[in-house]
Design a protein around this motif. Structure first.
Motif, PDB file in Angstrom:
ATOM      1  N   LYS A 108      -2.913   1.660  -2.093  1.00  0.00           N
ATOM      2  CA  LYS A 108      -3.714   0.536  -2.596  1.00  0.00           C
ATOM      3  C   LYS A 108      -2.852  -0.712  -2.591  1.00  0.00           C
ATOM      4  O   LYS A 108      -1.849  -0.782  -3.286  1.00  0.00           O
ATOM      5  CB  LYS A 108      -4.185   0.896  -4.004  1.00  0.00           C
ATOM      6  CG  LYS A 108      -4.765  -0.218  -4.803  1.00  0.00           C
ATOM      7  CD  LYS A 108      -6.267  -0.267  -4.613  1.00  0.00           C
ATOM      8  CE  LYS A 108      -6.843  -1.468  -5.324  1.00  0.00           C
ATOM      9  NZ  LYS A 108      -6.177  -2.720  -5.008  1.00  0.00           N
ATOM     10  N   ALA A 120       0.831  -1.201   0.000  1.00  0.00           N
ATOM     11  CA  ALA A 120       0.000   0.000   0.000  1.00  0.00           C
ATOM     12  C   ALA A 120       0.867   1.253   0.000  1.00  0.00           C
ATOM     13  O   ALA A 120       0.567   2.240  -0.663  1.00  0.00           O
ATOM     14  CB  ALA A 120      -0.916  -0.008   1.210  1.00  0.00           C
ATOM     15  N   SER A 171      -3.475   2.987   6.718  1.00  0.00           N
ATOM     16  CA  SER A 171      -3.342   1.601   6.278  1.00  0.00           C
ATOM     17  C   SER A 171      -3.384   0.621   7.444  1.00  0.00           C
ATOM     18  O   SER A 171      -3.736  -0.544   7.262  1.00  0.00           O
ATOM     19  CB  SER A 171      -2.067   1.415   5.450  1.00  0.00           C
ATOM     20  OG  SER A 171      -0.946   1.713   6.205  1.00  0.00           O
TER      21      SER A 171
END
Lengths: 165, 637
Positions: free
Chosen positions: A29, A23, B549
């Motif tokens: 991503k 990511a 994240s």
């Protein structure tokens, strides 16, 4: 055959380092996903960069191509976001990014390979469960592992039977 | 490229920064030099180490509370003056009404200044949040003269038996676990002692599952078996020690711990046969009320077998803050108050107190009785991580919190000081193998935020103390290297030029190891709740919940219960349940799991499950019970 990311499931501790590293390298991503199939059994999965890649065959815009390192990549400017590739892919790896209206998939960290480095997921894996190698190298690793096992067995038998070595 | 230290756990991993002082902050793996993380590999927290820093939620200006939870901006000058005048009013007559608390995440320099500030004011009421896990371990090691067997990470790789006691390395220290796996691939045996089946136990050759709190019985049984089978001459037990050990036959230990006697005997045999062994332990044994006793006994076991030891610390500088003397009973460099004259001379202050101060647990108790007037909290979220802390802070007249993000603790503050993150200031940290590492600044602090040490310098000067005229953290490190014997090699000139870091300087102590045995054991009524950690969350989530994240991947962490208990209580997957103890309640979603020992419940501690622990301090050991507590479970409709 070019190098790919292989996964040694026995070593995976399910820490998701690969996901977070991917990511970071791919603008938030992650192209590798870790699935906890049952308790304490984890498998991370990424694009296999198939030799006979169905995604490349079905792409109506011819946006998927194979680069010089053997990775199947998306030409973002040509992708029309039809999602045919994820339908054709037996693993369902190419993912649609709604903000950019294109498909995204693992590119084996092309920017890192250009600098002579390994893909981020492989570099970061704390237990070496991810291996960046060609098929021949993987076979060699497997053979070597089995040989050491057999060697141990032979030594054990000799110990019991009173061998000479 | 600058080399930086990861600000999360105590492993002290290193990484390169691709670009300094400007975005994007990208890291690169350190594959060329010897760093604590083998081949520069990083866990998910390490991979996301920059994300929290660029979050928009950062505290940027000093704030003052006008009523609880409502804050207005004030200038640095006003904030410093207000705090200084409050401290001055207590300094002369009653400095012991002030309490200083530091998190284990501040740099050595800030930690040193923090305790220097508190002690020059005249109080020893200073403690760090790692006191009850790593602090207890370090104290036990030093008390038993066993620091010569303190392992480095390389020594883990070389050992042929590794005992992991009360820690889930695969989840909490993936990079130390890598070293364990490397040893395993060379043929080492791994023994894990943990009530729960974890990702670590998957790789173990033996797994013992003692009931929570009964570890001491297992250790005593192992010592007993070792005594029988080998000449224990090197270890001098007294008659009373022998009496305690003699009681613990494997069968008796089986009755207490629930581990089959045969398994205990098997493990004892492994320990006897091992040439190079290593015992690693974590908060799973340290955070009990008998934590000190258990660790001393583990060290006794290690000294009998001549094993290396490695205590594991949860925070990046747990070791450093303990070294720097952020302890109520120890001065920098583990000096006791008998050496107070040394510091009177060094700090040119004749009024240093030599009474042992309050630790965290006691201060929280005292504050509720109204005996504490002010808390100065630097980089800790005690409102979530400590039971009763919220009540204590509410009943305190003046609370100063210095942090990087708004937390549940800053909500209760009177003055909030915005601090710089670890990467926004130069500084050194010490990891659990006692490697001191320098980490340079890679970003400027946002708006008015300042590094911890700079705030302390300003404040101390405003209070009127001398010896705080520092302009660079290197100057502080120089002072540390002259006063703390363990850091004698780590002068700033050498340390900033050594990316590999410098290991503690230790005199070769020839004193024999002091053995210690005990049969003090807390008892719990099942079900017992134990707190567990997850790899992608860190402590109370102040930093990890601001890293997109990490937050996306580790959310809604479940409460784990065993299948037997689930059918007994009629609870199934995804039920909302309430865990109620005498101290409060914790609500979460249940996951029924095969990995849990019946009679135990595992709750993730990142969301504040620790708050329902009891803070009752054991009178004999002086430690609270922070790892497990009896509780009841009920469904929330």
């Amino acid at each position: 055959m070019e190098k790919r990311v292989f996964i040694d499931f026995r070593n995976c501790i399910g820490c998701r380092s690969c996901e977070v590293a991917c990511a970071r390298e791919h603008h938030g991503k992650a192209n590798i996903t870790l699935i906890e199939t049952s308790e304490l059994l984890m498998m991370s999965f990424n694009c296999r960069h198939c030799e006979n890649a169905p995604c490349m065959l079905v792409c109506p815009a011819r946006a998927l191509y194979r680069d010089e390192g053997g990775a199947v990549r998306v030409k973002y400017q040509e992708c029309i976001g039809c999602m045919f590739c994820s339908i054709a892919c037996p693993f369902g790896t190419p993912e649609f990014v709604s903000e950019l209206k294109i498909m995204m998939k693992c590119d084996l960290c092309s920017h890192r390979r250009d600098e002579g480095k390994l893909p981020a997921c492989v570099t970061t894996c704390p237990t070496d469960a991810l291996i960046f190698a060609s098929e021949e190298e993987i076979l060699q690793i497997k053979v070597r592992q089995n040989l050491t096992k057999i060697e141990e067995l032979v030594k054990k038998v000799e110990k019991i039977m009173g061998g000479t070595t | 490229m600058q080399i930086i230290t990861c600000p999360y756990c105590g492993a002290g991993c290193r990484a390169y920064v691709k670009k300094e002082l400007s975005r994007p902050f990208m890291i690169e793996y350190v594959t060329d030099i010897n760093v604590p993380n083998d081949f520069g590999k990083l866990c998910p927290k390490g991979n996301a180490m920059f994300e929290h820093m660029i979050s928009k939620e950062r505290l940027k200006v000093p704030l003052k509370a006008i009523e609880e939870g409502k804050f207005v901006k004030i200038s640095w000058k006003d904030a410093i003056n207000e705090i200084a005048s409050f401290i001055r009013s207590y300094m002369k007559d009653d400095p012991n009404k002030l309490m200083f608390l530091a998190g284990g995440k501040v740099s050595n320099e800030s930690a040193y200044l923090f305790q220097k500030f508190a002690r020059n004011i005249g109080t020893n009421n200073i403690d760090n949040t790692s006191h009850f896990c790593h602090g207890v371990s370090v104290k036990a090691i030093l008390d038993s003269n066993f620091e010569r067997n303190w392992a480095t990470y390389e020594e883990i790789e070389e050992s042929n038996l590794i005992v992991i006691w009360g820690a889930n390395l695969a989840e909490t220290f993936p990079l130390i676990f890598r070293r364990v796996l490397k040893a395993k691939s060379k043929g080492a045996k791994i023994i894990v002692i943990d009530p729960r089946k974890t990702k670590t136990t998957k790789f173990a050759s033996a797994h013992l599952r003692p009931f929570p709190g009964t570890d001491i019985a297992l250790i005593n049984a192992l010592i007993n078996l070792l005594m029988e089978r080998r000449n224990a001459k090197s270890v001098l037990f007294t008659a009373s020690d022998l009496e305690i050990i003699g009681k613990y036959s494997p069968e008796y230990a089986e009755k207490l711990t629930g581990i089959p006697a045969g398994d205990i005997e098997k493990i004892a045999r492994e320990i006897i046969l091992a040439e190079k062994g290593n015992i690693l332990w974590g908060s799973g044994i340290a955070m009990y009320s008998n934590g000190y006793d258990v660790i001393r006994s583990v060290i006794t076991l290690a000294s009998m077998a001549n094993f290396k030891i490695l205590p594991l610390a949860g925070q990046n500088n747990s070791q450093g803050v303990t070294d720097m003397g952020i302890m109520p009973d120890l001065l920098p460099g583990y000096r006791t108050y008998d050496d107070i004259d040394f510091f009177k001379k060094a700090w040119k202050n004749d009024e240093l107190s030599d009474e042992i101060g309050l630790d965290i647990a006691k201060s929280i108790k005292e504050a509720q009785k109204g005996n504490i007037s002010a808390f100065y909290i630097m980089g800790a979220n005690i409102a979530v991580s400590f039971p009763e802390a919220e009540k204590a802070l509410k009943s305190t007249e003046f609370v100063i919190v210095q942090d990087i993000f708004p937390t549940q603790t800053t909500e209760l503050a009177d003055i909030i000081l915005p601090a710089a993150t670890f990467f926004e200031s130069d500084g050194s940290t010490t990891n659990v193998e006692r490697r001191i590492q320098w980490s340079p600044r890679v970003k400027w602090p946002p708006k008015d935020a300042k590094p911890d040490w700079a705030i302390l310098c300003e404040l101390a000067t405003a209070v009127g103390l001398e010896g705080f005229g520092f302009y660079f953290p290197e100057e502080i490190l120089h002072e540390i290297s002259t006063l703390v014997p363990q850091y004698a090699n780590a002068d700033p000139r050498t340390l900033t030029r050594t990316p590999e870091g410098i290991i503690w300087n230790m005199g070769s102590s020839s004193q024999p190891t002091k053995v210690y045995t005990s049969d003090r054991m807390p008892s719990f009524e099942p079900p017992v709740m134990i707190t567990v950690r997850y790899v992608g969350q860190f402590q109370t989530g102040t930093m990890t919940n601001r890293s997109p994240s990490l937050k996306a991947r580790w959310q809604n962490l479940p409460i784990l219960i065993s299948e037997e208990d689930a059918s007994k209580w009629g609870i199934k997957d995804d039920d909302r349940v309430r865990l109620v103890s005498e101290n409060g309640e914790y609500i979460g979603t249940v996951k029924v799991s095969k990995t849990i020992l019946p009679g135990t419940i595992k709750a993730p501690w990142h969301n504040g499950a620790n708050r329902i622990m009891s803070l009752r301090i054991d009178e004999e050991t002086g430690l609270p019970q922070m790892k497990a507590c009896s509780c009841t479970i009920e469904k929330v409709e």
